[in-house]
Design a protein around this motif. Structure first.
Motif: not given
Length: 601
Positions: A19-26, A403-410
Motif C-alpha cells: 500500500g505504501a509503495f504502490f498505492g500511496y503515490p497514486l 507515475l513520475a508526477l505522482a512520485i513527486t507529490w508523494a
C-alpha cells in the motif's frame, strides 16, 4: 476488521508495504490535483487546477489528438502483431523461429531508439530521404515529424509487443474446430470471422485496451517527433505543464486523473461487454496443433516479415551507425571522435553508472517483488492475499510520466522523504513501481506450477519461510527469474519518462542524456553513438543472463538425473519368486475330458 485480525502478522506487514509503495503515490496524485502550489510548499485546496486544465480549449484538442494517435498506433500493433503470430504458429511460413527472435529483440530495444533513428532517417540527409527524395517545398516525402510518421514509428515496437502477447493464444487455437467449419461449407473468411475471432475476443479486447493505454501514455516518440511538428498528446501536454514557467503541478495532476479515468472506464466497458461468456479452445479430445500449408502465400508472409525487420531494425541501426561516425550529423566523412569523447566525458560515465544501477538493481528487485506477490496470492488462503496483486495491476493503467508526477507529490510532501528527490534512489523507486507489473505477469505462471509438497517438505524439515524461498522456490524458477530480470532491467534502463522528471544533473541516465544530446544540444552524432553504446551494453547483459539461465537449467537437469540414479542404486533388489507348485491332476473321464467340461464336439 475481522479479516485484518485473522491475517498473519507477515501478511499484514506485506499489505502495508504494498500500500505504501504502490498505492500511496497514486493517492497523493489525487491530492495534488486539488491543491495549489508546488509539492512540499504551502498551498490551498481548491479546483483551480481542474479549471485551468479543462477550461483551456487546447486540452480538448489534445484529448482528441491523443485518441487519434492511440487508435492508429494500436491498430498497427494489433493487426500486424496478429498476422505475424498467425504466420509463426499456424502456417508453414519459412523462418518461424526467426520471427520470434526478432520480435524479442525489437521488444527489448528502448522506444527512444525508434524515435531518434527515424528522426535521422527522414531528415534532409537521412537514408530514406536520399532514396525517396523531397517534395517541391523541400520537405521529405516520408517525414517522421508528422502525424503519419508519428503513428507509424510508434507502431513499430507495438507490433513486437502485440506479437509476444498473442503468440500463446493464437498457438492454442484448435484446428479441429476450423476443419469442422470447412467441412460444413464455410469459406476461409467466414471461418476466420465466425470461429477464430470470437474465440480470441477476450484476448484481443484486452490487448486492444492495453495497447491503447500504452499509446496514450507514451512520451518518447511524441516528445521527440511530435512536439517539433506542433503535435501534442496527453503525455507531452502534462510534460509541458511541468517544464514551462510557471510550473503547474495541479493542472498536470488534473489532466493525469482524466487520463487514468479514461483507461479504467475502458476496462470496465470491456468487462461488462464480455460478461460471463466462456472461451474454451484447449480441450482433451481431438486437440490438434498442426501447421497449415498456405502454398505460395508462405513466401508473401516471409517477404512481409523481412520488410518489417528492415524497417524496424536494420535501417534504423544502419542510420545510427552512419550518423555516429559522421563529424556532424549529415556531413560527409567518418570519424570515431564521438566514441572517444563519450568515454572521456565524466557526465557520460556517470550516466552509464546510473543506468547500470537502475537496470540491474531495479530489474532484480522488481522481479523478486513480483515473485513474492505471486507466491502470496497463490499460496495464502486468506482473502486479503489477492490485494497486493490487484494493487500492483492498478499501476499498469498509469503512464510513466503520470507515475513520475505522482512520485513527486508523494516524496516532496513528506519532510523525511524530500531528501530523496533528485537522487538516483527516487528514480530507482519509480522504475521498480513501473516494471513490477510486467515482472509479475512473467513470473506468476512458473510460481503457480510449483508443487506445494516441495515447500511443505522443506518446512517440515525445519526450514524457515525465507530459507524455503531461497532454496526451493528461486532455484526452481531460476531461468524464468533471469528472463524477467532481463526484461525488467531493459525497460528500466531504457525509460525516458521517469528520469526526465525525477533526475538531476548528477543522476541522469543514458536515455535522458541521449535525449538531451539530440534535442537540447543539437549533437545528433553523439546521441547516435551513445545510443549504440547503450544497445551494446543491453545485448551483453542479455547474453550473460541467457548463459546463466542455460547453466541453471543444465545444473537442474544433472541434479535430477543424479537423484534418479541414486534412487536406483539404493532401491532393494527384487526378491525372486518361488517356483510354482506342480498342478494337481484333474480327474477325467474315459475320453480324457475334465469332469464337468463342455464338449467341443
Amino acid at each position: 476488521m475481522n479479516r485484518l485480525r485473522s491475517a498473519s502478522p507477515l501478511l499484514l506487514v506485506f499489505l502495508l508495504f504494498i500500500g505504501a509503495f504502490f498505492g500511496y503515490p497514486l493517492l497523493m496524485l489525487v491530492y495534488g490535483a486539488f491543491r495549489s502550489g508546488q509539492p512540499g510548499t504551502s498551498g490551498e485546496l481548491g479546483l483551480s487546477g481542474f479549471a485551468n486544465a479543462y477550461g483551456d480549449p487546447a486540452t480538448w484538442e489534445t484529448l482528441w489528438a491523443s485518441v487519434l494517435y492511440a487508435v492508429g498506433v494500436q491498430a498497427i500493433g494489433l493487426v500486424d502483431g496478429f498476422v505475424f503470430a498467425w504466420l509463426s504458429t499456424r502456417t508453414n511460413t519459412p523462418g518461424a523461429r526467426a520471427i520470434t527472435v526478432t520480435m524479442i529483440t525489437i521488444f527489448a530495444i528502448p522506444t527512444l531508439f525508434f524515435a531518434i533513428s527515424w528522426g535521422m532517417l527522414t531528415s534532409p540527409t537521412g537514408l530514406i530521404t536520399q532514396v525517396l527524395g523531397t517534395d517541391a517545398d523541400g520537405r521529405p516525402r516520408l517525414d517522421a515529424f508528422s502525424w503519419v510518421g508519428l503513428i507509424l514509428v510508434s507502431g513499430l515496437k507495438g507490433i513486437a509487443v502485440m506479437y509476444l502477447l498473442l503468440l500463446g493464444p493464437v498457438r492454442a487455437l484448435n484446428r479441429s474446430m476450423e476443419e469442422a467449419a470447412l467441412l460444413s461449407g464455410a469459406n476461409r473468411l467466414r471461418l476466420f470471422l465466425d470461429i477464430n475471432i470470437p474465440i480470441l475476443l477476450p484476448t484481443l479486447s484486452g490487448l486492444a485496451i492495453l495497447g491503447f493505454v500504452n499509446s496514450l501514455g507514451q512520451l518518447d516518440v511524441a516528445l521527440i517527433l511530435g512536439v517539433p511538428a506542433g503535435i501534442y498528446v496527453f503525455p507531452t501536454q502534462i510534460y509541458d505543464f511541468l517544464a514551462t514557467t510557471p510550473i503547474r503541478y495541479d493542472s498536470a495532476s488534473a489532466l493525469a486523473l482524466l487520463l487514468i479515468a479514461i483507461i479504467y472506464l475502458l476496462v470496465l466497458v470491456r468487462s461488462r461487454a464480455l460478461g460471463n461468456r466462456k472461451f474454451i479452445t484447449v480441450t482433451g479430445k481431438a486437440y490438434r496443433l498442426e501447421r497449415e500449408d498456405i502454398g505460395a502465400w508462405k513466401w508473401a508472409g516471409l517477404a512481409l516479415f523481412l520488410l518489417y525487420t528492415a524497417v524496424a531494425l536494420l535501417l534504423p541501426l544502419a542510420q545510427l551507425v552512419i550518423g555516429s561516425l559522421q563529424p556532424v550529423l549529415g556531413v560527409t566523412g567518418f570519424t570515431v571522435k564521438h566514441y572517444v569523447d563519450l568515454f572521456g566525458s565524466p557526465s557520460v560515465l556517470n550516466a552509464l553508472e546510473n543506468t547500470f544501477f537502475v537496470g540491474v538493481v531495479g530489474g532484480f528487485f522488481a522481479t523478486a517483488l513480483a515473485v513474492l506477490i505471486s507466491y502470496v496470492a497463490l499460496r495464502s488462503k486468506h482473502r486479503l492475499a489477492k490485494v497486493p496483486e490487484l494493487v500492483v495491476w492498478a499501476v499498469v493503467a498509469v503512464p510513466g510520466i503520470v507515475l513520475a508526477l505522482a512520485i513527486t507529490w508523494a516524496y516532496l510532501s513528506v519532510p523525511g522523504l524530500r531528501n530523496l528527490y533528485g537522487s538516483v534512489w527516487i528514480v530507482l523507486i519509480a522504475l521498480i513501481i513501473v516494471v513490477t507489473p510486467i515482472a509479475q505477469r512473467a513470473t506468476s505462471g512458473p510460481v503457480g506450477q510449483l508443487g506445494v509438497e516441495l515447500e511443505e517438505s522443506a518446512r517440515v524439515s525445519g526450514a524457515s519461510a525465507p530459507r524455503m524461498m531461497a532454496t526451493i522456490v528461486i532455484p526452481l524458477i531460476g531461468p524464468t527469474f533471469l528472463a524477467s530480470w532481463f526484461i525488467s532491467g531493459v525497460m528500466a534502463a531504457g525509460s525516458l519518462d521517469i528520469p526526465i522528471l525525477l533526475s538531476s544533473t548528477r543522476t541522469e541516465t543514458v536515455s535522458l542524456l541521449v535525449y538531451n544530446y539530440y534535442t537540447q544540444l543539437g549533437n545528433g552524432s553523439r546521441a547516435a553513438a551513445l545510443l549504440l553504446v547503450l544497445l551494446v551494453l543491453l545485448a551483453l547483459g542479455g547474453a550473460i543472463l541467457l548463459g546463466l539461465g542455460r547453466l541453471l537449467r543444465r545444473r537442474a537437469e544433472r541434479r535430477t538425473r543424479s537423484r534418479g540414479a541414486l534412487v536406483d542404486a539404493v532401491r532393494p533388489e527384487p526378491v525372486p519368486a518361488e517356483p510354482a507348485a506342480a498342478p494337481v491332476p484333474t480327474p477325467t473321464t474315459d475320453d480324457a475330458r475334465p469332469v464337468g467340461a463342455a464338449s467341443t464336439r
